[in-house]
Write an enzyme that holds these catalytic residues in place. Structure first.
Site, short mmCIF file in Angstrom:
data_model
loop_
_atom_site.label_atom_id
_atom_site.label_comp_id
_atom_site.label_asym_id
_atom_site.label_seq_id
_atom_site.Cartn_x
_atom_site.Cartn_y
_atom_site.Cartn_z
N HIS A 61 0.78 -1.32 -0.11
CA HIS A 61 0.05 0.14 -0.11
C HIS A 61 0.79 1.23 -0.03
CE1 HIS A 61 -2.90 -2.96 2.31
NE2 HIS A 61 -3.01 -2.59 1.31
N LYS A 71 6.49 6.12 7.24
CA LYS A 71 5.86 5.21 8.49
C LYS A 71 7.00 4.76 9.20
CE LYS A 71 2.08 3.35 5.47
NZ LYS A 71 1.58 2.26 4.89
N TYR A 131 2.37 1.34 13.73
CA TYR A 131 3.17 2.15 12.95
C TYR A 131 2.43 3.54 13.32
CZ TYR A 131 -0.91 1.16 9.74
OH TYR A 131 -2.01 1.25 8.83
N ASP A 169 -6.74 -6.01 -2.30
CA ASP A 169 -5.15 -6.11 -2.61
C ASP A 169 -5.09 -7.07 -3.70
OD1 ASP A 169 -4.58 -4.31 -0.63
OD2 ASP A 169 -3.92 -5.78 0.92
#
Length: 182
Positions: A61, A71, A131, A169
């Site tokens: 992603h 991130k 995260y 996905d």
């Protein structure tokens, strides 16, 4: 903490100092000043967390344009392999990836700057993944690349028949068709 450069510019593995004794352990998981000194200033604004079971693959992603996200990821429980794919068209490592194992035992963190696709695969019975991000989720900017795109050359450590992923996905673009960063 030790900040380890990877083969791709801007991507780091961070290894904390862990102090263990009969009671358990203690570690500093985040220090803004130290992070700024080693990697640069990133203004993280949100923490996210997910729980997944063996074989779950989330990714690859990213968010496009000004809404892209840096991130800082880690595993609190379990074990995963985490992947960052360079989508910066002008980069010498465009289309290349870094894979690192993150676990509750090694307590590593993985920093992924803007301009990368990101995903992880759960290798333990269960994993809790957390995260920090520097931009909020923006559905209008979300994008992805198929986790099994042969042009990426990612060798996932379990058989593809064991991978559990979302329908979304499965419909992601191949790298050659994806919108990338300049």
């Amino acid at each position: 903490m030790e900040y380890l450069k990877t083969e791709i510019e801007g991507v780091y593995v961070i290894e904390p100092r862990v102090f263990s004794d009969a009671r358990g352990y203690f570690m500093e998981a985040w220090k803004q000043e130290e992070f700024n000194r080693h990697i640069g200033r990133v203004d993280f604004i949100q923490d996210n967390e997910s729980k997944s079971t063996f074989g779950v693959l989330r990714g690859l992603h990213y968010q496009r344009g000004e809404l892209s996200q840096a991130k800082l990821v880690r595993v609190i429980k379990g074990r995963v392999v985490d992947v960052a794919v360079d989508l910066r068209k002008s980069s010498a490592t465009f289309g290349k990836h870094v894979m690192v194992e993150l676990s509750e035992d090694n307590k590593r963190q993985f920093f992924i700057p803007r301009g990368f696709a990101h995903g992880f695969l759960v290798l333990s019975d269960e994993a809790i993944f957390t995260y920090k991000v520097d931009n909020p989720y923006a559905p209008q900017a979300e994008a992805g690349i198929r986790w099994d795109d042969p042009d990426l050359g990612i060798v996932w450590p379990i058989d593809a028949s064991q991978v559990v992923t979302s329908e979304k996905d499965l419909r992601q673009s191949l790298l050659k068709d994806a919108e990338v960063f300049e």
